[in-house]
Design a protein around this motif. Structure first.
Motif, short mmCIF file in Angstrom:
data_model
loop_
_atom_site.label_atom_id
_atom_site.label_comp_id
_atom_site.label_asym_id
_atom_site.label_seq_id
_atom_site.Cartn_x
_atom_site.Cartn_y
_atom_site.Cartn_z
N LYS A 1 31.36 53.19 -21.17
CA LYS A 1 32.75 53.03 -20.71
C LYS A 1 32.91 51.78 -19.86
O LYS A 1 31.99 51.37 -19.16
N HIS A 2 34.13 51.22 -19.90
CA HIS A 2 34.47 50.12 -19.00
C HIS A 2 34.92 50.69 -17.67
O HIS A 2 35.17 51.89 -17.54
N VAL A 3 35.06 49.81 -16.67
CA VAL A 3 35.46 50.27 -15.34
C VAL A 3 36.82 50.95 -15.42
O VAL A 3 37.05 52.00 -14.82
N LEU B 1 41.57 50.31 -19.85
CA LEU B 1 42.28 49.24 -20.56
C LEU B 1 41.41 48.01 -20.78
O LEU B 1 41.73 47.14 -21.58
N CYS B 2 40.30 47.93 -20.07
CA CYS B 2 39.44 46.75 -20.16
C CYS B 2 38.73 46.69 -21.52
O CYS B 2 38.34 47.72 -22.07
N ASP B 3 38.61 45.50 -22.08
CA ASP B 3 37.79 45.39 -23.30
C ASP B 3 36.88 44.16 -23.22
O ASP B 3 36.74 43.42 -24.18
N CYS B 4 36.29 43.93 -22.06
CA CYS B 4 35.41 42.78 -21.86
C CYS B 4 34.15 42.88 -22.72
O CYS B 4 33.87 43.91 -23.32
N MET B 5 33.40 41.81 -22.74
CA MET B 5 32.18 41.74 -23.55
C MET B 5 31.05 42.55 -22.92
O MET B 5 31.01 42.73 -21.72
N LEU C 1 25.55 46.65 -21.21
CA LEU C 1 26.70 47.40 -20.68
C LEU C 1 27.89 46.45 -20.61
O LEU C 1 27.71 45.23 -20.57
N PRO C 2 29.11 46.99 -20.52
CA PRO C 2 30.27 46.10 -20.38
C PRO C 2 30.12 45.23 -19.12
O PRO C 2 29.60 45.69 -18.10
N HIS C 3 30.59 43.99 -19.24
CA HIS C 3 30.45 43.04 -18.13
C HIS C 3 31.09 43.56 -16.85
O HIS C 3 30.55 43.40 -15.75
N CYS C 4 32.24 44.21 -16.97
CA CYS C 4 32.94 44.71 -15.78
C CYS C 4 32.05 45.69 -15.01
O CYS C 4 32.01 45.68 -13.77
N GLN C 5 31.30 46.51 -15.73
CA GLN C 5 30.42 47.49 -15.07
C GLN C 5 29.25 46.79 -14.38
O GLN C 5 28.91 47.10 -13.25
ZN LIG Z 1 35.28 45.91 -19.13
#
Ligand SMILES: [Zn+2]
Ligand SMILES: [Zn+2]
Length: 855
Positions: A270-272, A275-279, A341-345
């Motif tokens: 999962k992203h943070v 709505l996030c869809d970062c790499m 993992l997603p970059h935001c995480q």
């Molecule tokens: Zn993200």
């Protein structure tokens, strides 16, 4: 309830306790205490049995509630505080015009009460204590009578967990009485610490339980709360507002949580925020594998640009500190497909790791990013890396130990500030999913220091514990109440610390309670956690590939043979529903062992834990325990009649031991469960034995009077009642009188009064099919340190050390009870006890020098 602190918002307000008023009589408590019910026409409460009271007509119940409140709430307050109480001081009118009880001043009044007591001399203090103990004890038993029926008790036994107060009194009144009793008992014990008054468990409040369910608590979590918290702490927890959606736990039982299990096939990191869809960022698995192959620890940090990860290979001997991450996979920080993992995480984790490394100060420049280790990113995934993956898992023990700090990430704590009170943080943190998983237990046990990430910083529960424990018994009652909430809520963490504080070789003694209430998605991983926590070499467990058929059984077998010693009591960690599994060849000799250790123990940790360890080998678990051997063999079991009991239709049998005239033993079993088919097929080759967890044969009425503990080792000086000449003479006369009456054809008065006090002791036990151990060459290897203990075997060869082979047929409870009088033959007394024609059997006791190989 207002004397109990509330959590900070978002939290629920206090439950309002109405003032119950009677139309016919404004009940106002007046002394003396004992005659108050009689003076208002309620003397029947003290003499009637509970079930009859519950037939009290509905129309009169509001009158009853008004009386009970004046008696057990206001009356107890006045008696306890020793000062006349003005009811109006405890009552306020709400905005809506309701008259409700307000207890805000209770703690202040208790402080003043303590100051008064301290000024009394020793004898006066003892007098005060005796008075309040009587009132508290009376309050507890009267409230139990008014809120329990036989149906409650049946439900408790059937469900295996507590039931609610009956509906004779309003729920709010029941809760307020429990809370008052709990609070006053706490105060009493603080002021008179020398003679502690046992505090009841108060687990019956429907209001508290309903609120917890509405707040999204799993029913198994509520069971755990009941086991660890009194009503004041439970009530505090119920005010914590919503934790999550209740529907997640729809499949859970009172004992087992099935939520948070990870299903590999549809798991998504999962992203943070949704709505996030970062790499995704991560490292190629091959690079991580390379580091592992040269025995280094692959740690990570964000690279200089902050867009990718860079590898920090740490030599096992260099003193570089790093932070290890501990998380619950169901939160979405795992990945089965890649080390990414997603970059935001990753960015968020890096910020938090930096905060820890810099002890809470502001984040440093990107170049100062601190290294961290996280399973998702640092344990190679995918086929082709099996070996490195196994090495990395085996290294986890070193990694968690080497890390300066283990940082716990749990989504449920993301919106909680570190500024909350210690008792609120304790209650919130210990109720998270992190405390329900097996892997996280293993990580915390290995860690030097564990901290929990909250919204704006991290918290070390051990530090909070130190703060709270600075409040000693002389602190204000308000603080003592908060201390109690903290300590009770903190139980899951304290239990973990206790387990961690034991040496590797002694940890196995506490293994059952350490894993209680925890679960794991993949049972084949369970043994890895155990081996790491117990300091065992993992290689033989990992040699069984997790993809092999029956991997979890094979790994469990390997683990058991590796660990070798287990608590003797392990064979009793089951219930009626266990042992229905087919016996596979992979398990011969290991049928005593659980296929899984998690969720077997339902009871709270015993006060005197079973510390005796037994050797486990290919043949079974070699224990030395007391057993009862029925003289008539299997016939006792196969010819027993069915009896309906509160737990359903069970068979039962009664036993007596020669020369133990006053006592008998009851065992009940369920033919529909367990392995009676096995007993039938082995009938001619085996004899039945009841192996007892505790030696209740040593518990006698006199021993209980003397306060002797169950399981006393030396039972040589057992005495019996009615040894006195005078009593024996009376008894002889009575028997003679009855014989004369019978001879004259008169009816013998059957309605004799039981002359003895009620007595009962019980223990967990197993019914086994026993036989003399097969003489195989292997047997000699199994007798090690226990060899000096000679069993008292049956038959002429009693000097030969014999071990009996025993296969578990069913887990049961064995009860020891007393005959109501000694003037009747045992079989006649049994008829009266049981109301049927059951006979009483004789049995032999085999001492705990006899060895059993439990298979
Ligand atoms: Zn993200
Ligand atoms: Zn659950």
């Amino acid at each position: 309830m207002n004397h109990i602190p509330l959590p900070q918002a978002p939290a629920l307000a206090h439950i309002e306790i109405p003032v119950y008023e009677s139309d016919s009589n404004p009940y106002r408590y007046t002394q003396p205490w004992l005659s108050y019910p009689a003076r208002h026409g309620f003397d029947f409460i003290a003499i009637q049995v509970s079930d009859e009271l519950h037939e009290y007509p509905g129309g009169l119940r509001s009158n009853l509630a008004a009386f009970v409140q004046s008696w057990l709430f206001f009356g107890v307050l006045e008696e306890f505080l020793g000062v006349k109480q003005d009811h109006d001081e405890w009552i306020v009118t709400t905005e809506k015009g309701h008259r409700v009880i307000r207890t805000s001043q209770l703690c202040g009044k208790l402080d003043a009460w303590r100051a008064r007591i301290k000024q009394l001399d020793g004898n006066q203090q003892l007098e005060v204590r005796a008075g309040i103990d009587q009132v508290l004890g009376h309050m507890d038993s009267m409230h139990a009578t008014l809120s329990w029926t036989t149906a409650n008790i049946v439900q408790t036994v059937q469900v295996g967990s507590g039931s609610y107060h009956s509906d004779l009194l309003p729920d709010e009144l029941n809760l307020s009485l429990d809370v008052l009793h709990n609070t006053l008992s706490l105060a009493r014990n603080v002021v008179f610490p020398d003679a502690h008054l046992p505090i009841p468990t108060y687990t019956n409040s429907r209001l508290v339980h309903d609120q917890l369910a509405k707040n999204g608590w799993c029913s198994s979590e509520v069971s755990r709360l009941n086991q660890e918290c009194s009503v004041v702490s439970g009530y505090f927890s119920s005010r914590l507002s919503i934790l999550g959606s209740p529907t997640i736990h729809s499949k859970c039982s009172h004992w087992q949580c099935e939520a948070w299990q990870v299903d590999q096939s549809n798991y998504r990191p999962k992203h943070v925020n949704t709505l996030c869809d970062c790499m995704f960022v991560g490292l190629p698995t091959e690079r991580i594998a390379e580091i592992i192959r040269v025995s280094q620890i692959p740690c990570l940090r964000l690279d200089r640009r902050g867009t990718g990860l860079e590898l920090v290979a740490i030599d096992q001997r260099t003193p570089i500190r790093f932070t290890a991450i501990s998380h619950v996979w169901a939160d979405g920080l795992g990945n089965h497909a890649a080390n990414a993992l997603p970059h935001c995480q990753v960015r968020l984790i890096q910020e938090r790791v930096n905060m820890i490394a810099n002890a809470g100060s502001t984040p440093l420049a990107p170049s100062d990013d601190q290294p961290f280790w996280m399973d998702t990113l640092c344990i190679p995934v995918g086929s082709g890396f099996e070996d490195e993956r196994n090495t990395a898992i085996a290294e986890m023990a070193t990694i968690y130990r080497r890390s300066g700090t283990v940082l716990v990430l749990n989504n449920e704590l993301n919106s909680i500030s570190v500024a909350r009170s210690p008792w609120e943080l304790s209650a919130r943190i210990t109720r998270t999913t992190w405390f329900r998983r097996l892997w996280t237990l293993h990580e915390a046990v290995l860690a030097e220091k564990t901290v929990f990430q909250l919204q704006d910083g991290s918290v070390d529960l051990s530090e909070l514990q130190t703060v709270v424990q600075e409040w000693d018994d002389s602190s204000k009652f308000q603080d003592l109440l908060c201390r109690m909430i903290f300590l009770e809520a903190c139980q899951p963490y304290s239990k973990l610390l206790l387990f961690k504080s034991k040496s590797l070789s002694t940890r196995v003694r506490d293994i059952w309670t350490a894993v209680q209430w925890r679960n794991t998605s993949y049972q084949e991983d369970e043994t890895i956690c155990f081996a790491n926590m117990l300091g065992l070499d993992l290689s033989s467990i990992l040699a069984v590939s997790r993809y092999e058929s029956e991997a979890k059984i094979k790994r469990m077998k390997t683990f058991i043979l590796l660990q070798k010693y287990f608590p003797q009591g392990s064979i009793f960690q089951g219930d009626y529903s266990d042992l229905t599994r087919p016996s596979t060849t992979a398990l011969v000799g290991l049928e005593w062992a659980p296929q899984s250790f998690v969720f077997r123990t339902r009871k709270s940790a015993p006060e005197h834990p079973d510390t005796q360890l037994a050797l486990a080998d290919e043949l079974g678990l070699h224990v030395s325990l007391v057993a009862l051997i029925p003289d008539k063999g299997w016939d006792i079991f196969t010819q027993a009649e069915m009896n309906s009991t509160v737990v359903g239709d069970l068979h039962q049998a009664f036993f007596m031991m020669p020369l133990e005239w006053d006592y008998f033993y009851v065992v009940r079993w369920d033919m529909a469960r367990g392995r009676w088919d096995l007993a039938n097929s082995l009938r001619h080759k085996t004899f039945p034995a009841l192996i007892l967890q505790q030696d209740i044969t040593l518990v006698t009425d006199e021993a209980l009077d003397l306060g002797e503990a169950v399981g006393r080792k030396d039972g040589t000086s057992m005495t019996r009642m009615f040894d006195g000449d005078l009593i024996a003479e009376e008894a002889r006369e009575e028997v003679l009188r009855e014989m004369m009456m019978e001879a004259r054809g008169e009816t013998v008065e059957e309605d004799y009064t039981p002359e003895r006090r009620s007595f009962s002791a019980s223990t967990r036990a197993i019914i086994v099919a026993a036989s003399v151990m097969d003489a195989s060459p292997d047997t000699s290897n199994t007798t090690d340190s226990l060899q000096d203990k000679r069993p008292r075997a049956k038959g002429p060869n009693s000097n030969v050390a014999v071990e009996y082979q025993a296969r578990i047929i069913q887990h049961v409870e064995v009860q020891k009870e007393m005959f109501s009088t000694y003037t009747r033959a045992a079989c006649k007394q049994m008829e009266r006890y049981n109301g049927s024609t059951h006979s009483i059997n004789s049995c032999e006791k085999w001492s705990d020098r006899v060895r059993w190989c439990i298979q």
